[in-house]
Design a protein around this motif. Structure first.
Motif, PDB file in Angstrom:
ATOM      1  N   PHE A 139       0.838  -1.195   0.000  1.00  0.00           N
ATOM      2  CA  PHE A 139       0.000   0.000   0.000  1.00  0.00           C
ATOM      3  C   PHE A 139       0.878   1.252   0.000  1.00  0.00           C
ATOM      4  O   PHE A 139       1.893   1.314   0.696  1.00  0.00           O
ATOM      5  CB  PHE A 139      -0.917   0.026   1.219  1.00  0.00           C
ATOM      6  N   LEU A 140       0.459   2.244  -0.767  1.00  0.00           N
ATOM      7  CA  LEU A 140       1.214   3.492  -0.868  1.00  0.00           C
ATOM      8  C   LEU A 140       1.061   4.298   0.421  1.00  0.00           C
ATOM      9  O   LEU A 140      -0.057   4.618   0.823  1.00  0.00           O
ATOM     10  CB  LEU A 140       0.708   4.311  -2.059  1.00  0.00           C
ATOM     11  N   PRO A 141       2.167   4.648   1.087  1.00  0.00           N
ATOM     12  CA  PRO A 141       2.064   5.421   2.331  1.00  0.00           C
ATOM     13  C   PRO A 141       1.478   6.817   2.101  1.00  0.00           C
ATOM     14  O   PRO A 141       1.606   7.392   1.012  1.00  0.00           O
ATOM     15  CB  PRO A 141       3.523   5.520   2.795  1.00  0.00           C
ATOM     16  N   HIS A 142       0.827   7.336   3.128  1.00  0.00           N
ATOM     17  CA  HIS A 142       0.310   8.713   3.157  1.00  0.00           C
ATOM     18  C   HIS A 142      -0.645   9.002   1.998  1.00  0.00           C
ATOM     19  O   HIS A 142      -0.667  10.109   1.460  1.00  0.00           O
ATOM     20  CB  HIS A 142       1.472   9.712   3.142  1.00  0.00           C
ATOM     21  N   SER A 143      -1.443   8.005   1.642  1.00  0.00           N
ATOM     22  CA  SER A 143      -2.426   8.175   0.578  1.00  0.00           C
ATOM     23  C   SER A 143      -3.808   8.361   1.182  1.00  0.00           C
ATOM     24  O   SER A 143      -4.204   7.628   2.095  1.00  0.00           O
ATOM     25  CB  SER A 143      -2.423   6.961  -0.351  1.00  0.00           C
ATOM     26  N   GLN A 144      -4.554   9.348   0.689  1.00  0.00           N
ATOM     27  CA  GLN A 144      -5.885   9.614   1.225  1.00  0.00           C
ATOM     28  C   GLN A 144      -6.905   8.562   0.789  1.00  0.00           C
ATOM     29  O   GLN A 144      -7.880   8.318   1.484  1.00  0.00           O
ATOM     30  CB  GLN A 144      -6.349  11.014   0.786  1.00  0.00           C
ATOM     31  N   LYS A 145      -6.673   7.936  -0.352  1.00  0.00           N
ATOM     32  CA  LYS A 145      -7.549   6.881  -0.815  1.00  0.00           C
ATOM     33  C   LYS A 145      -6.700   5.666  -1.190  1.00  0.00           C
ATOM     34  O   LYS A 145      -5.467   5.744  -1.252  1.00  0.00           O
ATOM     35  CB  LYS A 145      -8.368   7.346  -2.016  1.00  0.00           C
TER      36      LYS A 145
END
Length: 260
Positions: free
Chosen positions: A212-218
């Motif tokens: 999962f991509l860190p610091h992603s809002q969605k």
């Protein structure tokens, strides 16, 4: 002493099935091959949940097969995708360890069950919290590591933070009273995260499949390769930690996916 944390394998009953176009069995096998190739052999392996994507006994049986080559003790806890009773019964007839507390030298390990039936988020029951408080008091002279599936703090990803541990405050109310706790380690977030809360390190492990991509809002996926976290524990109570990832990983992940 070397400890290896492996998390979020997401195997299926059908070994050819994929998660967002990634074959999770093949990616786990690649991570395990990487671990075997490391000359620094683990003294302990801890699997921190979401071992199966489809709650299948066959997936758990293949976990046993994939880790059969390791001589060290292997401990485990369930994640939100797991079926704890089936997981326990499958692993009970194996060399995997069912104990959730153990000591090695002057280090003490506590494995907590944050599985919250019917929910993606985690919850520590009153019994789990009482068990933690009892063991931390009983082993107050030892350096302690706590493992659970769900992160006890928000990581800065809006969509992912909604499924963290619901009662993280209750966990920290106990931890704050015991100076021997050195780190809390979790899975669930499919990324390597490191932070500190007071004197305690908060650590997560990458998944052995999608990241999962860190610091992603969605919901968003990262391009980093699968891997595992390691810890080198010293008798002084200090430790070093890092992450190893599969080299030259050929990703088939669908990066346009909006969920899984």
């Amino acid at each position: 002493m070397r400890v290896v944390q492996i998390s979020d394998t997401h195997l299926y009953a059908d070994p050819s099935q994929t998660l967002l176009k990634l074959n999770t069995q093949q990616s786990l096998e690649a991570v395990v091959e990487l671990l075997h190739a490391d000359p620094r052999k683990p003294d302990v392996i801890i699997l921190t949940g979401d071992l199966s994507q489809d709650n299948s006994g066959k997936a758990y049986e293949r976990i046993l097969d994939i880790f059969a080559g390791f001589l060290c003790p292997i401990y485990w806890i369930p994640g939100n995708h797991d079926e704890p009773a089936l997981l326990a019964s499958t692993f009970a007839i194996s060399k995997f360890k069912s104990e959730k507390v153990f000591s090695i030298e002057n280090w003490f390990f506590v494995l907590l069950n944050s599985h919250y039936p019917g929910h993606v988020s985690g919850l520590l029951s009153r019994a789990e919290l009482s068990r933690l408080e009892h063991y931390l008091h009983e082993h107050s002279g030892k350096n302690t590591l706590i493992f659970l599936h769900h992160p006890p703090l928000p990581l800065g990803s809006a969509w992912l933070d909604q499924s963290r541990l619901i009662n993280g405050d209750a966990l920290f109310n106990i931890v704050d009273k015991h100076s021997g706790v050195r780190a809390i380690l979790c899975g669930h977030v499919h990324q390597a995260y490191e932070a500190h809360r007071k004197s305690v390190s908060i650590l997560s492990a990458p998944s052995t499949c999608i990241q999962f991509l860190p610091h992603s809002q969605k919901f968003a996926l990262d391009t980093l390769a699968p891997g595992y976290r390691w810890l080198e524990l010293h008798s002084s109570g200090t430790f070093k930690t890092g992450v190893e990832r599969v080299k030259d990983f050929e990703s088939t992940v669908d990066f346009t996916a909006e969920g899984y």
